[in-house]
Design an enzyme around this catalytic site. Sequence first.
Site, mmCIF file in Angstrom:
data_model
loop_
_atom_site.group_PDB
_atom_site.id
_atom_site.type_symbol
_atom_site.label_atom_id
_atom_site.label_comp_id
_atom_site.label_asym_id
_atom_site.label_seq_id
_atom_site.Cartn_x
_atom_site.Cartn_y
_atom_site.Cartn_z
ATOM 1 N N ASN A 1 0.986 -1.124 -0.151
ATOM 2 C CA ASN A 1 -0.456 -0.068 -0.588
ATOM 3 C C ASN A 1 1.410 1.486 0.187
ATOM 4 O O ASN A 1 0.418 1.763 -0.585
ATOM 5 C CB ASN A 1 -1.106 0.278 1.278
ATOM 6 C CG ASN A 1 -1.849 -0.968 0.971
ATOM 7 O OD1 ASN A 1 -3.134 -0.070 0.178
ATOM 8 N ND2 ASN A 1 -2.235 -1.932 1.341
ATOM 9 N N MET B 1 1.485 -3.105 12.718
ATOM 10 C CA MET B 1 0.389 -4.250 12.747
ATOM 11 C C MET B 1 0.925 -3.897 14.922
ATOM 12 O O MET B 1 0.110 -4.548 15.327
ATOM 13 C CB MET B 1 1.730 -5.086 12.781
ATOM 14 C CG MET B 1 1.730 -6.010 11.585
ATOM 15 S SD MET B 1 -0.277 -6.010 10.751
ATOM 16 C CE MET B 1 -0.903 -7.321 11.762
ATOM 17 N N ARG B 2 1.226 -2.522 15.266
ATOM 18 C CA ARG B 2 0.998 -2.254 16.477
ATOM 19 C C ARG B 2 -0.546 -1.471 16.713
ATOM 20 O O ARG B 2 -1.239 -0.606 15.738
ATOM 21 C CB ARG B 2 2.047 -1.676 16.772
ATOM 22 C CG ARG B 2 3.853 -1.841 17.167
ATOM 23 C CD ARG B 2 4.122 -0.372 17.388
ATOM 24 N NE ARG B 2 3.974 -0.285 18.738
ATOM 25 C CZ ARG B 2 4.382 -0.562 20.044
ATOM 26 N NH1 ARG B 2 5.696 -1.738 19.410
ATOM 27 N NH2 ARG B 2 4.134 -0.137 21.212
ATOM 28 N N ASN C 1 -7.074 4.771 8.734
ATOM 29 C CA ASN C 1 -6.397 2.995 8.122
ATOM 30 C C ASN C 1 -6.873 2.226 7.088
ATOM 31 O O ASN C 1 -8.108 2.776 6.782
ATOM 32 C CB ASN C 1 -6.971 1.957 9.824
ATOM 33 C CG ASN C 1 -6.223 0.592 9.492
ATOM 34 O OD1 ASN C 1 -5.038 0.312 9.153
ATOM 35 N ND2 ASN C 1 -6.714 -0.306 10.526
ATOM 36 N N HIS D 1 -8.319 -1.467 5.997
ATOM 37 C CA HIS D 1 -8.938 -3.075 6.121
ATOM 38 C C HIS D 1 -8.994 -3.736 5.098
ATOM 39 O O HIS D 1 -10.226 -3.001 4.474
ATOM 40 C CB HIS D 1 -9.461 -2.916 7.594
ATOM 41 C CG HIS D 1 -10.295 -4.050 7.924
ATOM 42 N ND1 HIS D 1 -8.802 -4.828 8.711
ATOM 43 C CD2 HIS D 1 -10.730 -5.171 7.642
ATOM 44 C CE1 HIS D 1 -9.769 -5.808 8.924
ATOM 45 N NE2 HIS D 1 -10.517 -5.513 8.650
#
Length: 193
Positions: A13, A90-91, A107, A109
């Site tokens: 991305n 990933m946090r 974000n 998803h």
Amino acid sequence: MKFAVLASGNGSNLEAIIDALRKKKIKGTLQVVFSDKENAFALQRARKAQVPVVAWRDPKACKDRAAFDRALVKFLRQEGIELVVLAGYMRILSPVFVRAFRNRIINIHPALLPAFKGAHAIRDAFKAGVKVTGVTVHIVDEEVDHGPILAQAAVAVTPADTLASLEAKIHKVEHRLYPEVIGELVKGKKGDK
Ligand code: GRF
């Protein structure tokens, strides 16, 4: 507008965002790519495109998530960041981070939220046998994979699909949708390059 991308993994991305910047489809400045993984492939992609990178190992001194995020907020503010783009980061963000950049964190998803939250959304949707899944871009709030939805795109699951082919279709849609949304968000802001 100056924005940052936070990534932990492959960075496809990020690559799509860099490409859109080159093509002037995003008229902002990717000020820095930050990673919590020093060996994330995303960092190699950024370096190749001559985008500044910063990576912190989750240092022992910063074991606690809030302390790590406080330091990250400080850093991003110093960089003049106005928009934080999560791209496979990933946090889980602590409330301290969400509050500091309220409504300015987005974000992507790989499912149609609120369906299939979590780290294995494509696989979970495939296993559930849904006929339609897709991609969601949303503003990040204190809950994981949650917050006001900015854009969604549907992806059909056909009988011929395998998990791998579905993943490929979803990623292709992500790489179109995310730069589009970012382009809209940064459009018309003063100081754009
Ligand atoms: C994407 O599928 C994104 O939706 C999810 O994590 C994945 C990141 O992929 N949040 P990449 O690192 O951008 O290739």
